[in-house]
Motif scaffolding. Structure first.
Motif, PDB file in Angstrom:
ATOM      1  N   PRO A   1      10.489  -3.498   2.941  1.00  0.00           N
ATOM      2  CA  PRO A   1      11.258  -3.493   1.679  1.00  0.00           C
ATOM      3  C   PRO A   1      10.358  -3.168   0.492  1.00  0.00           C
ATOM      4  N   MET A   2      10.883  -2.319  -0.360  1.00  0.00           N
ATOM      5  CA  MET A   2      10.152  -1.923  -1.562  1.00  0.00           C
ATOM      6  C   MET A   2      10.348  -2.973  -2.658  1.00  0.00           C
ATOM      7  N   PRO A   3       9.398  -3.092  -3.564  1.00  0.00           N
ATOM      8  CA  PRO A   3       9.571  -4.035  -4.684  1.00  0.00           C
ATOM      9  C   PRO A   3      10.734  -3.619  -5.563  1.00  0.00           C
TER      10      PRO A   3
END
Length: 713
Positions: A284-286
């Motif tokens: 998951p990306m920030p």
């Protein structure tokens, strides 16, 4: 059941065509009368006849072992599979073929409905092997319902999920040879419903998945033909990965993952579809910034980051916050309590009378001190040191009694019972003491009469009586009170040892006695007694005042004192009207030994008193309407204050008096009209103090909203 497709490394369709061209029996369409060829014995991983439902996976074969005619035949007596492609109880070379629906052959169920599936990648070109198998004369698999003889033993369709690895050899790449397979005599694939035999049938449920080819890059044509005859087209999509040319004689099965984090893309066939390896799932990306996230949700990409865009974005974010902060600040400023207005003196805070400091006519011995109440010291002479003061000590006795038991002007006060000690001490007049010898034990004296006997005939026995009355019987305790009071008044050179002053150990200085005298002149009830030239006691006897200054020249008396050791001593006071001001002056002269000592000290005191009265003068230091100060509401608004009448001060040449602007013990309003009395201008202290009202020069307006908003304090 839906399955995921793996990218194919070769063209399986071409392989199917080659199988038909090699002479393999074509698979009949459903409903045809052609027989279905029985699967041949010795089925290889590329041969047909594999169960169409379970042939997704194949078993690994020992390396270097060639398949034989019956090595992979399914055991007889195997249970037949239900459905449109039911198998016989045993699959051998002579078993009855499977017929298509509608033919005169044994009953078979309807062909299953196609199931959508996704193709799996193939490591090599399985179509080439299928073509070669067909060209080699392998028995083709007939369509269901076909009456043709079976060429191959049956493969157990339930357990044919796994296939053995094929011996390594040179694989034949897909190419023009694939298309030549049908020309080699292979039967063409029949259209569904026709009577012609069908080419190797493709199971529509599992044809999407093809195994990875396990053969080497090239192999002899003969082996191609042999394999082509037995390629099971429904499972030909799954191929095992290619094996090295030389493998150990025997090895265990090898797990080949269908999905890997990183897979090198296989070689793409000429003209075939471009297949990419499946990517792994990313972490998951920030979270994105609010504007970028909004752009992503609205399917509108965020514009490129530029300095201008950064500034605009910051303005959009911070402007509402700043506006909210300003609103809160304005509300708080508006509801905060207003500061209390204050008064400030703008005129000079002091005024000095013209001329040189006065020089009073002091006697040639002893010490003296002269002052005006509220104004300061007029003049002094001699060394201010502690000396015996005689009966002048009775001035402190009267002050302590009046502090403990105040007496209003004109009042007689409580009664004091004369005790035996007072009557006894009254007979000491025979030894030269001044006493009130007319009192008897049990007589009653009012507080006023007792103070008169103390201050005019200077009765020692009454001084001791008042000390016992004040403390409840202890003269020593009263003496302690006298010394404590002297300390409070700043009388540094004073010490009392008895209430009457008869003891020579009771000492003080002229300056210290003037400090006490300035307090005494403020007590009107006492001054009403000391200014009398004589007093009549309750028995009717009249006693003269030893202070001969009264009642002349405004003298107020106070107290005389004389002993052999102390000489003649006098604490005196007087007043003089200067303009509208009743100015009080207080003086003391000690240590006069010229006989008669009491007359000497009175004469010296009279000259000093009259000279001081002559020095007193009045001067107008503030005129009516003159601005003397201002009122500040604490929010920046200031209104001038003016004197409502002339301000006159009393003093003498060289004297400096102080001016003070006060609120007169009243709170200053937040708003008022012009002419409203706001405070008081005060000059001097005590009896000499002059007070004049001050008023607003203009209206004092209530604080505006802007004033409230911009206030800092």
């Amino acid at each position: 059941m839906r399955s995921e497709a793996l990218p194919a490394a070769s063209a399986p369709a071409a392989g199917s065509d080659a199988a038909q061209a090699a002479g393999g029996a074509p698979k009949s369409a459903p409903g045809s009368a052609e027989p279905d060829a029985a699967p041949a014995t010795g089925v290889t991983p590329d041969e047909p006849g594999v169960d169409r439902k379970t042939a997704v996976f194949t078993a690994l074969k020992p390396e270097g072992e060639e398949p034989s005619a019956g090595s992979e035949a399914a055991p007889k007596g195997d249970v037949a599979e239900s459905g449109p492609e039911a198998k016989a109880d045993s699959r051998t070379a002579g078993d009855a073929p499977k017929s298509t629906p509608g033919a005169a052959e044994p009953d078979a169920g309807p062909a299953p409905a196609p199931v959508r599936s996704e193709a799996l990648p193939a490591a090599s070109a399985p179509a080439d092997e299928a073509d070669a198998a067909s060209a080699a004369g392998g028995a083709p698999k007939s369509a269901p319902g076909s009456a043709g003889p079976a060429d191959e033993p049956g493969v157990d369709r339930k357990t044919a999920v796994f296939k053995a690895l094929k011996p390594g050899g040179a694989g034949t790449p897909a190419g023009p040879e694939d298309d030549a397979a049908p020309a080699a005599g292979g039967a063409a694939k029949s259209v569904p419903g026709s009577a012609e035999p069908d080419a190797a049938p493709v199971d529509r449920k599992t044809a999407v998945l093809k195994a990875l080819d396990s053969r080497p890059a090239s192999k002899p044509a003969g082996s191609e033909a042999g394999a082509a005859a037995g390629v099971d087209q429904p499972t030909a999509m799954l191929k095992l990965p290619p094996q090295p040319a030389e493998l150990p004689a025997e090895r265990t099965s090898k797990f080949v993952p269908l999905r890997a984090d990183e897979v090198r893309a296989p070689a793409q066939p000429a003209g075939g579809p471009v297949v990419e390896a499946e990517r792994t799932r990313q972490q998951p990306m920030p979270p994105l910034p609010p504007l970028d996230l909004l752009a992503e949700l609205t399917n509108k990409p965020a514009p490129p980051e530029t300095p201008t865009r950064t500034v605009v974005r910051r303005v959009k974010i911070w402007t509402p916050l700043l506006v909210l902060a300003l609103i809160i600040f304005a509300v708080v400023q508006a509801v905060r309590p207003l500061p209390t207005p204050s008064l400030k003196l703008t005129a000079n805070s002091a005024y000095t009378f013209e001329g040189d400091k006065p020089a009073l006519p002091w006697p040639g011995e002893g010490q003296g001190f002269m002052a005006a109440t509220g104004l300061g010291t007029v003049d002094s002479f001699g060394e201010q040191k502690a000396v015996p003061i005689g009966s002048v000590a009775k001035a402190m006795t009267a002050y302590v009694v009046l502090q403990d038991k105040p007496l209003k002007p004109g009042a007689k006060g409580p009664s004091i019972t004369v005790d035996a000690k007072a009557e006894e001490d009254g007979g000491l007049d025979a030894q030269g003491e001044s006493t009130l010898n007319t009192v008897k034990e049990g007589d009653k004296l009012t507080q006023h009469d007792a103070l008169a006997a103390l201050m005019i005939p200077s009765a020692n026995n009454i001084a001791r009586l008042l000390a016992r009355w004040d403390t409840g019987g202890s003269e020593e305790e009263f003496v302690k009170k006298m010394n404590d009071t002297a300390e409070e008044l700043g009388m540094k050179n004073t010490k009392y040892t008895d209430p009457s002053g008869l003891d020579a150990t009771t000492v003080s200085s002229a300056e210290d006695q003037v400090k006490l005298g300035q307090e005494l002149v403020e007590i009107e009830a006492l001054m009403d007694i000391t200014k009398l030239p004589e007093w009549t006691d309750p028995s009717g006897k009249t006693w003269r005042n030893y202070n001969t200054l009264v009642p002349y020249d405004g003298a107020l008396g106070i107290k005389t004192g004389s002993t052999t050791k102390a000489g003649g001593n006098l604490l005196f006071a007087a007043h003089k009207m200067v303009g509208d001001t009743d100015q009080l002056i207080v003086g003391a002269i000690l240590g006069q030994h010229q006989a008669p000592i009491i007359d000497t000290v009175n004469a010296a005191s009279k000259e000093v008193m009259r000279a001081t009265q002559d020095e007193l003068d009045g001067a107008t230091i503030v005129k009516k309407g003159q601005v003397v100060g201002e009122v500040d509401n604490g929010l920046g608004t200031k209104v001038p204050l003016v004197a409502v009448e002339d301000v006159k001060a009393v003093g003498w040449s060289g004297l400096t008096v102080k001016l003070e602007l006060t609120d007169g013990a009243k709170s200053v309003p937040q708003s008022a009209a012009a002419g409203t009395h706001i405070g008081t201008l005060t000059v001097g202290e005590g009896k000499s103090q002059v007070e004049v009202a001050v008023a607003l020069q203009s209206d004092l307006a209530e604080a505006s909203f802007l004033d409230k908003l911009t206030r800092v304090g």
